[in-house]
Design a protein around this motif. Structure first.
Motif, mmCIF file in Angstrom:
data_model
loop_
_atom_site.group_PDB
_atom_site.id
_atom_site.type_symbol
_atom_site.label_atom_id
_atom_site.label_comp_id
_atom_site.label_asym_id
_atom_site.label_seq_id
_atom_site.Cartn_x
_atom_site.Cartn_y
_atom_site.Cartn_z
ATOM 1 N N LYS A 136 -23.197 25.479 -52.975
ATOM 2 C CA LYS A 136 -23.241 26.871 -53.456
ATOM 3 C C LYS A 136 -21.846 27.399 -53.772
ATOM 4 C CE LYS A 136 -27.511 28.240 -51.182
ATOM 5 N NZ LYS A 136 -28.126 29.072 -50.137
ATOM 6 N N SER A 137 -20.870 27.021 -52.960
ATOM 7 C CA SER A 137 -19.507 27.526 -53.193
ATOM 8 C C SER A 137 -18.866 26.881 -54.402
ATOM 9 C CB SER A 137 -18.636 27.342 -51.951
ATOM 10 O OG SER A 137 -18.454 25.969 -51.689
ATOM 11 N N LYS A 138 -19.334 25.702 -54.804
ATOM 12 C CA LYS A 138 -18.799 25.048 -56.009
ATOM 13 C C LYS A 138 -19.317 25.711 -57.275
ATOM 14 C CE LYS A 138 -17.941 20.474 -54.085
ATOM 15 N NZ LYS A 138 -18.313 19.071 -54.092
ATOM 16 N N LYS A 139 -20.511 26.341 -57.168
ATOM 17 C CA LYS A 139 -21.114 26.958 -58.348
ATOM 18 C C LYS A 139 -20.455 28.237 -58.605
ATOM 19 C CE LYS A 139 -25.682 24.993 -57.763
ATOM 20 N NZ LYS A 139 -27.057 25.215 -57.468
ATOM 21 N N GLU A 155 -17.895 14.648 -40.758
ATOM 22 C CA GLU A 155 -18.300 16.047 -40.893
ATOM 23 C C GLU A 155 -17.074 16.958 -40.901
ATOM 24 O OE1 GLU A 155 -21.049 19.406 -38.621
ATOM 25 O OE2 GLU A 155 -20.788 17.425 -37.708
ATOM 26 N N LYS A 156 -16.138 16.715 -39.993
ATOM 27 C CA LYS A 156 -14.931 17.542 -39.951
ATOM 28 C C LYS A 156 -14.106 17.394 -41.232
ATOM 29 C CE LYS A 156 -12.734 18.844 -36.311
ATOM 30 N NZ LYS A 156 -11.899 18.871 -35.088
ATOM 31 N N LEU A 157 -14.168 16.210 -41.834
ATOM 32 C CA LEU A 157 -13.450 15.969 -43.094
ATOM 33 C C LEU A 157 -14.242 16.462 -44.310
ATOM 34 C CD1 LEU A 157 -12.088 12.386 -42.322
ATOM 35 C CD2 LEU A 157 -10.774 14.523 -42.423
ATOM 36 N N LYS A 158 -15.409 17.045 -44.051
ATOM 37 C CA LYS A 158 -16.315 17.558 -45.083
ATOM 38 C C LYS A 158 -16.804 16.467 -46.038
ATOM 39 C CE LYS A 158 -14.554 22.273 -44.829
ATOM 40 N NZ LYS A 158 -13.849 22.092 -43.585
ATOM 41 N N LYS A 159 -16.958 15.274 -45.508
ATOM 42 C CA LYS A 159 -17.525 14.152 -46.252
ATOM 43 C C LYS A 159 -18.983 14.024 -45.821
ATOM 44 C CE LYS A 159 -13.151 11.730 -46.733
ATOM 45 N NZ LYS A 159 -12.437 10.474 -46.550
ATOM 46 N N PHE A 160 -19.768 15.001 -46.257
ATOM 47 C CA PHE A 160 -21.129 15.146 -45.756
ATOM 48 C C PHE A 160 -22.053 14.011 -46.184
ATOM 49 C CE2 PHE A 160 -19.650 19.695 -46.160
ATOM 50 C CZ PHE A 160 -19.309 19.802 -44.820
ATOM 51 N N ILE A 210 -25.348 19.167 -40.780
ATOM 52 C CA ILE A 210 -24.616 18.605 -41.917
ATOM 53 C C ILE A 210 -25.297 18.977 -43.229
ATOM 54 C CG2 ILE A 210 -23.948 16.452 -43.067
ATOM 55 C CD1 ILE A 210 -23.480 15.291 -40.240
ATOM 56 N N LYS A 211 -26.615 18.910 -43.257
ATOM 57 C CA LYS A 211 -27.329 19.292 -44.479
ATOM 58 C C LYS A 211 -27.086 20.761 -44.807
ATOM 59 C CE LYS A 211 -30.955 15.809 -44.571
ATOM 60 N NZ LYS A 211 -32.394 15.521 -44.424
ATOM 61 N N GLY A 212 -27.031 21.600 -43.786
ATOM 62 C CA GLY A 212 -26.734 23.018 -43.996
ATOM 63 C C GLY A 212 -25.340 23.213 -44.567
ATOM 64 N N LYS A 213 -24.386 22.487 -44.050
ATOM 65 C CA LYS A 213 -23.009 22.581 -44.554
ATOM 66 C C LYS A 213 -22.929 22.042 -45.982
ATOM 67 C CE LYS A 213 -20.622 22.318 -40.129
ATOM 68 N NZ LYS A 213 -19.652 21.559 -39.317
ATOM 69 N N ARG A 214 -23.675 21.000 -46.235
ATOM 70 C CA ARG A 214 -23.686 20.414 -47.581
ATOM 71 C C ARG A 214 -24.221 21.424 -48.596
ATOM 72 N NH1 ARG A 214 -26.716 14.831 -49.204
ATOM 73 N NH2 ARG A 214 -25.550 14.481 -51.104
ATOM 74 N N LYS A 215 -25.258 22.148 -48.207
ATOM 75 C CA LYS A 215 -25.817 23.200 -49.069
ATOM 76 C C LYS A 215 -24.784 24.284 -49.349
ATOM 77 C CE LYS A 215 -30.654 23.407 -48.227
ATOM 78 N NZ LYS A 215 -31.755 24.031 -47.518
ATOM 79 N N ILE A 216 -24.095 24.708 -48.303
ATOM 80 C CA ILE A 216 -23.060 25.736 -48.450
ATOM 81 C C ILE A 216 -21.973 25.246 -49.400
ATOM 82 C CG2 ILE A 216 -21.205 26.973 -47.237
ATOM 83 C CD1 ILE A 216 -23.097 26.992 -44.771
ATOM 84 N N GLY A 217 -21.605 23.986 -49.270
ATOM 85 C CA GLY A 217 -20.589 23.402 -50.137
ATOM 86 C C GLY A 217 -21.007 23.402 -51.583
#
Length: 162
Positions: free
Chosen positions: A159-162, A115-120, A150-157
């Protein structure tokens, strides 16, 4: 275990002065007491935020007893908190080989690293393994909370890619 270790355990984390005094006495009687060394490490990591000193206490405890289960959880958490992910992962790998260890707790630490490495995506896969290994009903809510986070962070990730 001597009475000073028990006093320190009883005082921690609410009465730190007594904890420190009791640990000092315990270590003066037996400087290889893994429980006292571990609690001293926890005190330094969790209360004083002196992570380097905490690591020294945990490592000293492991020198005296590599199979002392009480050391691994706080030591791995300290490694994660200080971004020492490789060392944390190696420690998790070893801890998982110790008889009597709760593998789900250590696998959950692996999830935190991912999670800290953003490997959700990988974190969620390991979290499923935590679910399979878990034998503790009380831990179910922790697993669910971690999954939601983690699912919340994955969603944020996404959205930020779009």
């Amino acid at each position: 275990m001597n009475k000073y270790v028990l006093q320190a355990l009883d005082s921690y984390p609410y009465y730190l002065e007594n904890t420190l005094e009791s640990l000092s006495y315990a270590l003066s009687y037996d400087d290889s007491n893994t429980m006292a060394l571990c609690l001293m490490g926890r005190l330094h990591a969790e209360q004083l935020f002196d992570f380097e000193q905490a690591k020294k206490y945990f490592q000293e405890a492991l020198v005296h007893n590599l199979y002392a289960l009480e050391i691994y959880q706080p030591y791995i958490q300290t490694l994660i908190d200080t971004n020492a992910y490789e060392e944390a992962e190696k420690t998790i790998e070893f801890a998982l080989t110790i008889p009597g260890v709760s593998s789900s707790l250590f696998l959950l630490k692996r999830v935190l690293i991912l999670e800290k490495l953003k490997k959700f995506k990988k974190a969620l896969k390991v979290l499923n393994l935590v679910r399979l290994e878990n034998l503790d009903s009380e831990m179910l809510s922790t697993i669910k909370d971690v999954e939601d986070r983690i699912k919340g962070k994955r969603k944020i990730g996404r959205k930020s890619k779009k």
